[in-house]
Design a protein around this motif. Structure first.
Motif, PDB file in Angstrom:
ATOM      1  N   PRO A  41       0.804  -1.231   0.000  1.00 14.00           N
ATOM      2  CA  PRO A  41       0.000   0.000   0.000  1.00 14.00           C
ATOM      3  C   PRO A  41       0.834   1.277   0.000  1.00 14.00           C
ATOM      4  N   ASP A  42       2.028   1.229   0.644  1.00 15.86           N
ATOM      5  CA  ASP A  42       2.848   2.441   0.752  1.00 15.86           C
ATOM      6  C   ASP A  42       3.960   2.504  -0.296  1.00 15.86           C
ATOM      7  N   ALA A  43       3.950   1.590  -1.276  1.00 16.01           N
ATOM      8  CA  ALA A  43       5.026   1.546  -2.270  1.00 16.01           C
ATOM      9  C   ALA A  43       5.082   2.829  -3.094  1.00 16.01           C
ATOM     10  N   ASP A  44       3.916   3.359  -3.474  1.00 16.43           N
ATOM     11  CA  ASP A  44       3.888   4.564  -4.301  1.00 16.43           C
ATOM     12  C   ASP A  44       4.493   5.758  -3.566  1.00 16.43           C
ATOM     13  N   GLU A  45       4.130   5.914  -2.283  1.00 16.49           N
ATOM     14  CA  GLU A  45       4.657   7.035  -1.505  1.00 16.49           C
ATOM     15  C   GLU A  45       6.166   6.898  -1.306  1.00 16.49           C
ATOM     16  N   LYS A  46       6.616   5.679  -1.035  1.00 15.45           N
ATOM     17  CA  LYS A  46       8.051   5.458  -0.843  1.00 15.45           C
ATOM     18  C   LYS A  46       8.819   5.740  -2.133  1.00 15.45           C
ATOM     19  N   PHE A  47       8.220   5.347  -3.268  1.00 18.36           N
ATOM     20  CA  PHE A  47       8.877   5.575  -4.553  1.00 18.36           C
ATOM     21  C   PHE A  47       9.034   7.073  -4.811  1.00 18.36           C
ATOM     22  N   LYS A  48       7.988   7.854  -4.495  1.00 24.23           N
ATOM     23  CA  LYS A  48       8.066   9.302  -4.662  1.00 24.23           C
ATOM     24  C   LYS A  48       9.109   9.907  -3.724  1.00 24.23           C
ATOM     25  N   GLU A  49       9.165   9.380  -2.496  1.00 29.33           N
ATOM     26  CA  GLU A  49      10.128   9.879  -1.526  1.00 29.33           C
ATOM     27  C   GLU A  49      11.559   9.630  -2.001  1.00 29.33           C
ATOM     28  N   ILE A  50      11.791   8.456  -2.588  1.00 28.28           N
ATOM     29  CA  ILE A  50      13.110   8.099  -3.112  1.00 28.28           C
ATOM     30  C   ILE A  50      13.499   9.022  -4.267  1.00 28.28           C
ATOM     31  N   GLN A  51      12.527   9.282  -5.171  1.00 31.12           N
ATOM     32  CA  GLN A  51      12.794  10.168  -6.294  1.00 31.12           C
ATOM     33  C   GLN A  51      13.176  11.575  -5.832  1.00 31.12           C
ATOM     34  N   GLU A  52      12.401  12.088  -4.861  1.00 29.57           N
ATOM     35  CA  GLU A  52      12.666  13.438  -4.372  1.00 29.57           C
ATOM     36  C   GLU A  52      14.043  13.529  -3.719  1.00 29.57           C
ATOM     37  N   ALA A  53      14.389  12.506  -2.921  1.00 25.76           N
ATOM     38  CA  ALA A  53      15.692  12.504  -2.254  1.00 25.76           C
ATOM     39  C   ALA A  53      16.820  12.497  -3.276  1.00 25.76           C
ATOM     40  N   TYR A  54      16.690  11.676  -4.298  1.00 26.25           N
ATOM     41  CA  TYR A  54      17.735  11.611  -5.312  1.00 26.25           C
ATOM     42  C   TYR A  54      17.805  12.902  -6.132  1.00 26.25           C
ATOM     43  N   ALA A  55      16.617  13.509  -6.390  1.00 25.26           N
ATOM     44  CA  ALA A  55      16.578  14.750  -7.156  1.00 25.26           C
ATOM     45  C   ALA A  55      17.377  15.848  -6.468  1.00 25.26           C
ATOM     46  N   VAL A  56      17.342  15.868  -5.148  1.00 27.64           N
ATOM     47  CA  VAL A  56      18.086  16.877  -4.386  1.00 27.64           C
ATOM     48  C   VAL A  56      19.561  16.515  -4.297  1.00 27.64           C
ATOM     49  N   LEU A  57      19.852  15.283  -3.864  1.00 21.66           N
ATOM     50  CA  LEU A  57      21.240  14.914  -3.579  1.00 21.66           C
ATOM     51  C   LEU A  57      22.076  14.728  -4.844  1.00 21.66           C
ATOM     52  N   SER A  58      21.449  14.496  -5.979  1.00 21.01           N
ATOM     53  CA  SER A  58      22.213  14.337  -7.216  1.00 21.01           C
ATOM     54  C   SER A  58      22.526  15.680  -7.875  1.00 21.01           C
TER      55      SER A  58
END
Length: 374
Positions: A41-58
């Motif tokens: 159920p929380d896979a979509d939210e986690k996927f978005k969280e991962i994308q946002e984190a990488y967008a900043v740190l990269s």
């Protein structure tokens, strides 16, 4: 104070991790939590969280700002008033072409040789026909390549190169997938993937490149075939589009017709045998016709109860490997006539007590319970 998790914690990397480590962590987590790979159920939210984190740190500038201020940057969200909306990135470099192409159909060029669609037909056979197998045939109207246009759909087969795809039959399409931009290869819509165009349709096939032809197909029924068994006839399906490529396959699904009294359970045949009280009490020998053309002899022992079964070995359906046959299982049932004439009814009244056995109903119930439990 922001309730967001630390970006380094989200990706599972240290604060001094380099670009290579960030990319490796992001790729691993994206594979794990992508909603098409993970149904949590929380896979979509986690996927978005991962994308946002990488967008900043990269991004070196965003990362410096985040390292200094965290989530509470003086200028607000690093992505502007609308928050994180995505960013351009080459998915093949980060996640590999196979990852997203499996979801979105992109990444790889289609094989030069196309193939026609498969065709499925259903054909009914008798239970008897699976005993020894045999030959059967079916007449069908099947699509074949139009000979007048050689499958092109064009009048006299005259075509010209499609200008939209330069004859390749495929075009490159750029699409937005969440925060990513993905380049994919798709069939050209103008020519339908053929790479050719024409101005006049073939009159024989109305531009389809196919016509219908009646064909008689002969095939073998496998010994012991199950209901739903599919037989493949290679190359008998729909011809390849535009007359180029190989034809699909034809599948014949065998449907075994219902037998008047047998039910099939794998290799076994099950039937119900209604018997009169005298046959159950005194025993009887019953003969009925069987699917192997030899009478089936059912020997009912004296004292048989309604609900008892009799097994006749090796008279069922053969194994699909051709080794041995199943059994016939006969369920004995008490047949109760709907009406009795007066003389029979009077005789039954006279022997009611003898037929009932023990006079006390409770004794009969207890005896029956003991027999079941033993």
């Amino acid at each position: 104070m922001s309730d967001k998790r630390d970006y380094y914690e989200v990706l599972g990397v240290s604060k001094d991790s380099d670009e290579k480590e960030l990319k490796k962590a992001f790729r691993s987590l994206a594979r794990k939590y992508h909603p098409d790979k993970n149904d949590a159920p929380d896979a979509d939210e986690k996927f978005k969280e991962i994308q946002e984190a990488y967008a900043v740190l990269s991004d070196s500038e965003k990362r410096r700002n985040y390292d200094r201020f965290g989530h509470n940057s003086p200028g607000g969200s690093p992505f502007g008033p609308g928050g994180f909306q995505g960013f351009n990135i080459n998915l093949d470099d980060i996640l590999g072409g196979d990852f997203f192409s499996s979801f979105f159909g992109g990444g790889r060029r289609r094989s030069a040789q196309s193939q026609g669609n498969d065709i499925l037909v259903r054909h009914e056979i008798s239970l008897k026909s699976v005993l020894n197998g045999g030959k059967d045939e079916i007449e069908l109207d099947l699509p074949v390549t139009c000979q007048d246009c050689e499958g092109t759909g064009a009048k006299d087969g005259v075509t010209s190169q499609c200008t939209d795809c330069d004859g390749a039959g495929q075009v490159r399409v750029r699409q937005q997938i969440g925060p990513f931009v993905q380049d994919s290869i798709r069939a050209c819509q103008q020519c339908g993937g053929s790479g050719r165009k024409f101005t006049s349709k073939c009159k024989s096939c109305s531009g389809d490149g196919l016509r219908s032809e009646s064909q008689v197909l002969r095939f073998d029924i496998p010994i012991g075939a199950q209901d739903g068994t599919r037989l493949r006839m290679r190359g008998k399906g729909q011809p390849a589009p535009y007359g180029k490529g190989i034809s699909g396959d034809l599948f014949i699904e065998l449907i075994i017709e219902e037998h008047p009294w047998f039910e099939r359970n794998g290799m076994d045949l099950i039937m119900s045998l209604p018997l009169g009280y005298s046959d159950l009490a005194l025993g009887a020998t019953i003969k009925i016709p069987h699917i192997d053309d030899k009478d089936l002899t059912i020997k009912v022992p004296a004292g048989t109860n309604s609900g008892d079964t009799i097994t006749i070995h090796s008279r069922g359906v053969p194994s699909s490997r051709g080794i041995g046959r199943g059994d016939v299982v006969v369920l004995c049932k008490l047949h109760m006539p709907k009406k009795f004439d007066k003389s029979v009814k009077k005789s039954l009244e006279e022997i009611r007590e003898q037929l009932s056995g023990a006079s006390d109903i409770i004794d009969r119930i207890l005896d029956d319970a003991e027999e079941r439990r033993n």
